[in-house]
Design a protein around this motif. Structure first.
Motif, PDB file in Angstrom:
ATOM      1  N   MET A  33      46.790  41.425  42.134  1.00 37.29           N
ATOM      2  CA  MET A  33      46.333  42.552  42.148  1.00 37.29           C
ATOM      3  C   MET A  33      47.778  43.439  42.970  1.00 37.29           C
ATOM      4  N   VAL A  36      47.899  46.966  41.777  1.00 33.14           N
ATOM      5  CA  VAL A  36      46.811  47.790  42.062  1.00 33.14           C
ATOM      6  C   VAL A  36      47.038  48.717  43.421  1.00 33.14           C
ATOM      7  N   GLU A  48      45.753  45.381  35.393  1.00 37.59           N
ATOM      8  CA  GLU A  48      44.918  44.942  36.658  1.00 37.59           C
ATOM      9  C   GLU A  48      43.788  46.068  37.155  1.00 37.59           C
ATOM     10  N   TRP A 208      37.660  47.959  49.023  1.00 40.24           N
ATOM     11  CA  TRP A 208      38.853  47.579  48.487  1.00 40.24           C
ATOM     12  C   TRP A 208      39.867  47.317  49.648  1.00 40.24           C
ATOM     13  N   HIS A 236      42.581  38.458  45.553  1.00 42.68           N
ATOM     14  CA  HIS A 236      43.982  38.653  45.275  1.00 42.68           C
ATOM     15  C   HIS A 236      44.542  37.208  45.551  1.00 42.68           C
TER      16      HIS A 236
END
Length: 528
Positions: A33, A36, A48, A208, A236
């Motif tokens: 990630m 991201v 992703e 997140w 991740h």
């Protein structure tokens, strides 16, 4: 107490499970990630982020499991106007966002207008099709709470727009009421949406942490069938060996970004399934038509016969690509089968002699240092040498290699790209062939036709005509003709492999879609 228990459960999931088996109602996914940067659908970039937000937000339509045909999602039906200048969508009744707010046509129109108003990353695709913040009110219309009308600002193919709007990010429909409750100084909730969600998808964003994990929980307000998974944890783990170890030990259910060596090892594990699906774009050999040598079609044709298509795909491309020689992805309607090029040194030598290079010449191949690219370039270097073409390999990172291509300062280049996120020939042709202005000052770096200095008004015109042709059968025939003309005109980009994506997962995981552009976890189940 409930919060403490949830935190403890999350900590256990992130750390891995001691029992070497993940819970039956929780899916643990590993991926990379690094790219991201936000959870705001208007601002995301890369596949992703799409893999995450496909599960949190709904689009009007979706693709079927094969990624070819459009199916209902928020819209249960839609009609394209006879003049191809509008599409009317009829929303499913009684749908709710995760907040409990109703899903309405106003939310649909507001979501598209928000993207254009903020002018973040996802706005570029709409703007390239003639949409703007200035015309948004007339282009995106809520006719009534259950009816949304999408108008086209310029002639085009509505099918292409519909395919584009299936994608998370640009196609994500937001809960406008909830988002605007978090408006901060006119940012339309951008700050809040960086770490929160406002969707109607099967899951809601629970937490997140950048470059750590994404936790999603089942949305009890979801309009569709309830997912079997209560939680999805996406970790991740950028190192392929870490993903492999987690799968072998049972701490992971799914690994989405594994290296070829680890995928090969996992294929030998009876408890692991390795699955490959066709994705978007190609691996290709590109030549610069601005170079005197490659301006000659005979030289470009010789290159076609100096690629060992079967050898490269058998030895280098497993898990990365499958043999493909056309510039239209195999899933697209109207895609022709391959023309059947093969390594033929004698034929290549004859073509080079016709072009005035009987003894070959010196050249260079630019390529990024990633293994499958470098190995492919090395293989092509070897077959070029058999015809007297001595190619020096120049390596670098993406910015250096593709930067040289965007600056039109290269001779040969092994790369990857070419559109295809939508199974429509225009997606590929506009990326790889179309070039409306070949002038250096035009700077059309998004077009790989421009990057390779290839300019053909006839092909440009046919690509434009095919896009606006309303008759499906005639349009398909036009795209077939274009592909045949590409063979004859010998464009400077020659695909040798169609990109695929590969994942490894526990044998008891079922219903997993691997392609990041269509991945959703709502249909995933775990058997015994």
């Amino acid at each position: 107490m409930r919060h403490l228990m949830a935190s403890a459960a999350l900590a256990a999931l992130v750390a891995g499970t001691a029992a070497a088996e993940t819970p039956k109602d929780q899916l643990i996914v590993a991926f990379n990630m690094n790219n991201v940067l936000t959870m705001d659908p208007a601002a995301i970039t890369g596949g992703e982020a799409v893999q995450i937000l496909n599960n949190v937000y709904d689009a009007l339509l979706q693709f079927d499991d094969e990624g070819r045909n459009l199916e209902p999602r928020l819209a249960e039906a839609w009609e394209i106007a006879p003049d191809n200048m509008s599409v009317t969508f009829h929303l499913r009744p009684d749908m709710e966002f995760a907040s409990g707010n109703p899903v309405t046509a106003e939310d649909v129109a507001w979501s598209f207008k928000r993207t254009l108003t903020l002018n973040l990353a996802q706005a570029s695709g709409l703007k390239s099709r003639g949409y703007s913040a200035e015309n948004a009110d007339e282009m995106f219309v809520a006719a009534d709470p259950q009816t949304f009308v999408l108008n086209l600002p310029e002639p085009g193919d509505p099918k292409m727009i519909l395919m584009y709007l299936t994608q998370a990010g640009i196609g994500s429909i937001l809960d406008s009421k909830l988002v605007m409750e978090h408006d901060d100084g006119g940012d339309m909730g951008q700050g809040w949406l960086t770490n929160n969600s406002a969707g109607s998808g099967a899951f809601s964003l629970q937490q997140w942490r950048s470059n750590e994990y994404v936790l999603m929980t089942r949305n009890d307000e979801f309009w569709g069938e309830a997912p079997a998974m209560k939680r999805v944890l996406m970790r991740h783990l950028p190192e392929s060996q870490s993903q492999r170890l987690g799968l072998e030990q049972g701490d992971l259910d799914v690994g989405l970004s594994l290296a070829a060596s680890d995928l090969k090892a996992l294929e030998a594990d009876d408890d692991i399934t390795v699955k490959t699906e066709t994705s978007a774009g190609f691996y290709y050999l590109a030549a610069s038509a601005a170079d005197e040598k490659y301006a000659n079609p005979k030289v470009r044709e010789a290159l076609r016969y100096l690629i060992d298509y079967k050898g490269i795909n058998a030895a280098i491309m497993p898990y990365f690509g499958v043999e493909r020689q056309r510039v239209v992805n195999s899933k697209a309607f109207g895609a022709l089968s391959d023309p059947g090029y093969a390594l033929d040194v004698d034929k290549a030598k004859a073509l080079l002699a016709e072009a005035g290079y009987p003894d070959g010449f010196d050249t260079s191949i630019r390529v990024i240092s990633t293994q499958e690219f470098l190995d492919s370039a090395t293989a092509i270097q070897g077959t070029l040498a058999q015809a007297g073409i001595n190619a020096e390999i120049i390596t670098g990172d993406g910015g250096q290699i593709y930067g040289a291509m965007r600056a039109r300062e290269f001779e040969l280049l092994v790369g990857r790209g070419g559109g295809g996120q939508q199974p429509h020939p225009d997606s590929n042709l506009r990326a790889l062939v179309y070039n409306p202005d070949n002038a250096q000052e035009a700077g059309l770096t998004n077009y790989q036709g421009w990057r390779t200095s290839f300019f053909d008004p006839e092909l440009n015109g046919l690509i434009e005509e095919a896009l606006v042709e309303p008759d499906q059968a005639k349009q398909t025939e036009m795209y077939e003709t274009i592909q045949q003309m590409i063979d004859e005109k010998v464009i400077p980009i020659q695909p040798f492999s169609e990109r695929v994506v590969t994942a490894a997962f526990q044998d008891n995981v079922q219903g997993l879609m691997v392609d990041p552009w269509t991945t959703r976890f709502e249909g995933v189940t775990k058997g015994e």
